[in-house]
Design a protein around this motif. Sequence first.
Motif, PDB file in Angstrom:
ATOM      1  N   LEU A 168       0.809  -1.214   0.000  1.00  0.00           N
ATOM      2  CA  LEU A 168       0.000   0.000   0.000  1.00  0.00           C
ATOM      3  C   LEU A 168       0.843   1.265   0.000  1.00  0.00           C
ATOM      4  O   LEU A 168       0.499   2.254  -0.656  1.00  0.00           O
ATOM      5  N   ASP A 169       1.976   1.252   0.731  1.00  0.00           N
ATOM      6  CA  ASP A 169       2.754   2.482   0.902  1.00  0.00           C
ATOM      7  C   ASP A 169       4.184   2.135   1.313  1.00  0.00           C
ATOM      8  O   ASP A 169       4.393   1.414   2.286  1.00  0.00           O
ATOM      9  N   GLN A 170       5.146   2.639   0.547  1.00  0.00           N
ATOM     10  CA  GLN A 170       6.548   2.417   0.878  1.00  0.00           C
ATOM     11  C   GLN A 170       7.234   3.707   1.311  1.00  0.00           C
ATOM     12  O   GLN A 170       8.466   3.787   1.344  1.00  0.00           O
ATOM     13  N   GLU A 171       6.441   4.694   1.666  1.00  0.00           N
ATOM     14  CA  GLU A 171       6.987   5.982   2.093  1.00  0.00           C
ATOM     15  C   GLU A 171       7.071   6.121   3.606  1.00  0.00           C
ATOM     16  O   GLU A 171       7.762   7.010   4.112  1.00  0.00           O
ATOM     17  N   VAL A 172       6.364   5.263   4.325  1.00  0.00           N
ATOM     18  CA  VAL A 172       6.363   5.358   5.786  1.00  0.00           C
ATOM     19  C   VAL A 172       6.613   3.974   6.379  1.00  0.00           C
ATOM     20  O   VAL A 172       6.339   2.948   5.755  1.00  0.00           O
ATOM     21  N   MET A 173       7.102   3.969   7.608  1.00  0.00           N
ATOM     22  CA  MET A 173       7.334   2.715   8.319  1.00  0.00           C
ATOM     23  C   MET A 173       6.014   2.217   8.904  1.00  0.00           C
ATOM     24  O   MET A 173       5.294   2.982   9.570  1.00  0.00           O
ATOM     25  N   PRO A 174       5.671   0.963   8.702  1.00  0.00           N
ATOM     26  CA  PRO A 174       4.414   0.433   9.255  1.00  0.00           C
ATOM     27  C   PRO A 174       4.433   0.421  10.782  1.00  0.00           C
ATOM     28  O   PRO A 174       5.492   0.299  11.404  1.00  0.00           O
ATOM     29  N   ASP A 175       3.276   0.526  11.389  1.00  0.00           N
ATOM     30  CA  ASP A 175       3.168   0.458  12.846  1.00  0.00           C
ATOM     31  C   ASP A 175       3.640  -0.916  13.329  1.00  0.00           C
ATOM     32  O   ASP A 175       3.259  -1.958  12.765  1.00  0.00           O
ATOM     33  N   GLY A 176       4.456  -0.906  14.377  1.00  0.00           N
ATOM     34  CA  GLY A 176       4.919  -2.155  14.960  1.00  0.00           C
ATOM     35  C   GLY A 176       6.013  -2.851  14.179  1.00  0.00           C
ATOM     36  O   GLY A 176       6.462  -3.940  14.569  1.00  0.00           O
ATOM     37  N   TYR A 177       6.464  -2.250  13.113  1.00  0.00           N
ATOM     38  CA  TYR A 177       7.494  -2.863  12.256  1.00  0.00           C
ATOM     39  C   TYR A 177       8.878  -2.508  12.791  1.00  0.00           C
ATOM     40  O   TYR A 177       9.123  -1.383  13.198  1.00  0.00           O
ATOM     41  N   GLN A 178       9.788  -3.462  12.787  1.00  0.00           N
ATOM     42  CA  GLN A 178      11.154  -3.201  13.232  1.00  0.00           C
ATOM     43  C   GLN A 178      12.149  -3.741  12.221  1.00  0.00           C
ATOM     44  O   GLN A 178      12.062  -4.896  11.796  1.00  0.00           O
TER      45      GLN A 178
END
Length: 248
Positions: A168-178
């Motif tokens: 969906l989106d590669q401009e922001v870091m997903p929530d909970g992603y490390q």
Amino acid sequence: MSFVAIVPARLASTRLPNKPLADIGGKPMVVRTAERALMSGASQVVVATDHADIFAACRAHGIDVKMTRSDHPSGTDRIAEVAAALGLANDAVVVNVQGDEPLIDPALIAATASLVSAQTPMATAAHAIYEAQDLFNPNVVKVVLDKFSRALYFSRATMPWARDAFALDQEVMPDGYQALRHIGLYAYQNQFLQSYPTLPISPLEQIEALEQLRVLWNGIAIAVHVTEQSPVAGVDTLEDLQRVRTFF
């Protein structure tokens, strides 16, 4: 834990000629780096070089230095030669501190050294990635770990891949992603360090241009210290050098 820090330093540099001898506040860069390593609690710090000018500069500032062969393919091979010349025990811990890190955190050196054991004869470090631009930058090397904080893989690619979120989106870091950025600091058990040059070269190493993949490919564990502090960048360019000079 007792450990020895060895600082490999070559004069040749494509982007910044004579980099190890670049003046930083009245001292050569390689000397500044060795001084940081001395602050780590290392029992001994030695610069490993194949150039007489670096040798002389270290001697002039009271830094222990050893001459090495000039045909080593990597810094790891260079420090292996010096570790052998020092007569270190098989279970001695040797830390490879890159010569262009005049602001390296001494505590990071010590923490990485502390992870070396018979079960994990090599250790390195990493820190969290917070910006998507770093995550998708192939010059930022990523590492993924198992539950024991051992490296599963190193890559220039984005990993782990958040399948649904990145679709969906590669401009922001997903929530909970490390994700973790690899820090180029290595520690070894001396017995393993001496065997390193004999390890078969990995096709993965050649594809990714990442030397540490040779170790994983040969079935050897690498422990990873994850630091909360993002380390200060080393010196690769003239702009980096000016930044470090401003600090000092």
